[in-house]
Motif scaffolding. Structure first.
Motif, PDB file in Angstrom:
ATOM      1  N   ALA A 206       0.796  -1.206   0.041  1.00 42.82           N
ATOM      2  CA  ALA A 206      -0.063  -0.100  -0.043  1.00 42.82           C
ATOM      3  C   ALA A 206       0.933   1.220   0.058  1.00 42.82           C
ATOM      4  CB  ALA A 206      -0.979  -0.055   1.283  1.00 42.82           C
ATOM      5  N   CYS A 207       0.410   2.193  -0.844  1.00 35.21           N
ATOM      6  CA  CYS A 207       1.429   3.484  -0.915  1.00 35.21           C
ATOM      7  C   CYS A 207       1.383   4.385   0.531  1.00 35.21           C
ATOM      8  CB  CYS A 207       0.777   4.229  -1.952  1.00 35.21           C
ATOM      9  SG  CYS A 207       1.663   5.758  -2.002  1.00 35.21           S
ATOM     10  N   GLN A 208       2.314   4.601   0.949  1.00 33.44           N
ATOM     11  CA  GLN A 208       2.551   5.514   2.042  1.00 33.44           C
ATOM     12  C   GLN A 208       2.042   6.961   2.066  1.00 33.44           C
ATOM     13  OE1 GLN A 208       6.870   3.796   3.324  1.00 33.44           O
ATOM     14  NE2 GLN A 208       5.773   4.666   4.970  1.00 33.44           N
TER      15      GLN A 208
ATOM     16  N   LEU B 217       5.757   3.304  -2.303  1.00 30.17           N
ATOM     17  CA  LEU B 217       4.736   4.173  -2.844  1.00 30.17           C
ATOM     18  C   LEU B 217       4.186   3.493  -4.091  1.00 30.17           C
ATOM     19  CD1 LEU B 217       7.328   7.289  -2.966  1.00 30.17           C
ATOM     20  CD2 LEU B 217       5.536   6.890  -1.163  1.00 30.17           C
ATOM     21  N   CYS B 218       3.154   4.245  -4.602  1.00 29.10           N
ATOM     22  CA  CYS B 218       2.566   4.011  -5.800  1.00 29.10           C
ATOM     23  C   CYS B 218       3.439   4.555  -7.041  1.00 29.10           C
ATOM     24  CB  CYS B 218       1.222   4.457  -5.959  1.00 29.10           C
ATOM     25  SG  CYS B 218       0.938   6.192  -5.912  1.00 29.10           S
ATOM     26  N   PRO B 219       3.341   4.325  -8.034  1.00 32.97           N
ATOM     27  CA  PRO B 219       4.229   4.770  -9.231  1.00 32.97           C
ATOM     28  C   PRO B 219       3.997   6.216  -9.353  1.00 32.97           C
ATOM     29  CG  PRO B 219       3.122   2.554 -10.007  1.00 32.97           C
ATOM     30  CD  PRO B 219       2.562   2.984  -8.581  1.00 32.97           C
ATOM     31  N   ASN B 220       2.746   6.678  -9.191  1.00 35.84           N
ATOM     32  CA  ASN B 220       2.676   8.129  -9.332  1.00 35.84           C
ATOM     33  C   ASN B 220       3.159   8.773  -8.337  1.00 35.84           C
ATOM     34  OD1 ASN B 220       0.950   7.622 -11.530  1.00 35.84           O
ATOM     35  ND2 ASN B 220      -0.965   8.312 -10.481  1.00 35.84           N
ATOM     36  N   ASP B 221       3.138   8.508  -7.034  1.00 35.44           N
ATOM     37  CA  ASP B 221       3.733   9.147  -5.969  1.00 35.44           C
ATOM     38  C   ASP B 221       5.459   8.965  -5.757  1.00 35.44           C
ATOM     39  OD1 ASP B 221       1.424  10.675  -4.912  1.00 35.44           O
ATOM     40  OD2 ASP B 221       0.807   8.759  -3.955  1.00 35.44           O
ATOM     41  N   HIS B 222       5.688   8.041  -6.539  1.00 37.30           N
ATOM     42  CA  HIS B 222       7.193   7.587  -6.668  1.00 37.30           C
ATOM     43  C   HIS B 222       7.604   8.753  -7.676  1.00 37.30           C
ATOM     44  CE1 HIS B 222      10.577   4.713  -7.420  1.00 37.30           C
ATOM     45  NE2 HIS B 222      11.093   5.828  -6.831  1.00 37.30           N
TER      46      HIS B 222
END
Ligand SMILES: [Zn+2]
Length: 292
Positions: free
Chosen positions: A197-199, A237-242
């Motif tokens: 899960a994205c932090q 992180l999810c790719p977008n937030d990365h």
């Protein structure tokens, strides 16, 4: 029995030869003595043997189209039933979405252009670019995996010099290609601690190969930042937030509040007790992206 090893086996150079599957297994290069895929759906696949057992395989040297297992007559190599995305096939899919390296071994019965004359040869690390299902030559559904050889040594910092063609003299551009091929044991652990899960946003991307997330190094690896590859320096992180995190589109404050590039509050960083985050690395990241 030691844990599954992803990557090179110490002491086994590319080109190492083995007389039979038993020797490959003892050396730890490819542990199963019968199966072509070594792996588990929950961990990924760590090695494969390419030995011409499947009619839909294609070998181009640096690129291999590898057919998954199942539905195959071992005597003729022909498909007699559909394949499922289970067991070794699911393990390969997991390696694909997690960017894990796969040891490739070629056997003498493979494509004569690339197969060893006899026995088995360790041909180094490959990454799975993508995977898909299609109808194979015999009319049955097969799962296929496109593997490409690891670009070169030192891939953590691999840089590709791109000189634009047909534009005359131009400044050389340097393109970082590391995002696609960077995954480390520490990043895997962090992703598992957060159950992918994205932090930042809490999204947990689910794919047929399992959940997907990225390990984002807070203080970047490699020159000039030389951040350490430890769990305290990694966010899940999810790719977008990365991408937003790497490129300064969001920032984590000392309070663990997450703000966007204008300083507006996005939310609070999601944490779990088993994953300590190094505040010194967050401070480094803030200093890195703050251009004021
Ligand atoms: Zn996210």
């Amino acid at each position: 029995m030691p844990d599954r090893v992803f990557g090179d086996i110490p002491g086994v150079p590319i080109g190492a030869m083995f007389n039979n599957r038993q020797e490959l297994s003892v050396a730890g290069v490819h542990r199963p003595t019968m199966a072509g895929i070594s792996g588990a759906a929950s961990e990924g696949a760590d090695s494969i043997v390419v030995s011409g057992g499947y009619e839909d395989d294609e070998d181009y040297g640096d690129v291999i189209i590898y057919t998954g297992h199942g539905g195959n007559d071992p005597n003729t190599g022909k498909q007699i039933a559909d394949q499922e995305l289970t067991y070794g096939n699911l393990a390969l899919a997991k390696s694909s979405i997690d960017g894990l390296p796969v040891r490739v071994v070629r056997g003498a019965r493979g494509d004569p252009h690339y197969a060893p004359a006899s026995g088995y040869r360790y041909d180094g690390l490959y990454f799975i670019e993508r995977y898909w299902q299609q109808i194979g030559r015999s009319g049955h559904r097969v799962w296929q995996f496109r593997l490409h050889r690891r670009p070169s040594e030192g891939d953590l910092d691999s840089e590709v010099d791109v000189t634009p063609m047909a534009l005359g003299p131009a400044p050389r551009l340097t393109v970082q290609v590391q995002r696609l091929i960077r995954n480390t044991a520490a990043a895997q652990v962090v992703k598992q601690l957060h159950d992918y899960a994205c932090q930042v946003c809490g999204v947990r991307l689910v794919t047929p190969a399992g959940p997907y997330a990225e390990g984002a190094h807070i203080q970047p690896l490699g020159r000039p930042h030389d951040g350490p590859d430890v769990s305290e320096n990694i966010l899940c992180l999810c790719p977008n937030d990365h991408i937003r995190f790497d490129d300064g589109g969001l920032c984590v404050l000392e309070s663990l509040d997450v703000v966007d590039m204008d300083g507006a509050l996005i939310g609070r960083l999601r944490t779990v007790p088993s994953h300590r985050i190094g505040h010194e690395f967050l401070a480094y990241h803030r200093a890195l992206i703050t251009r004021r």
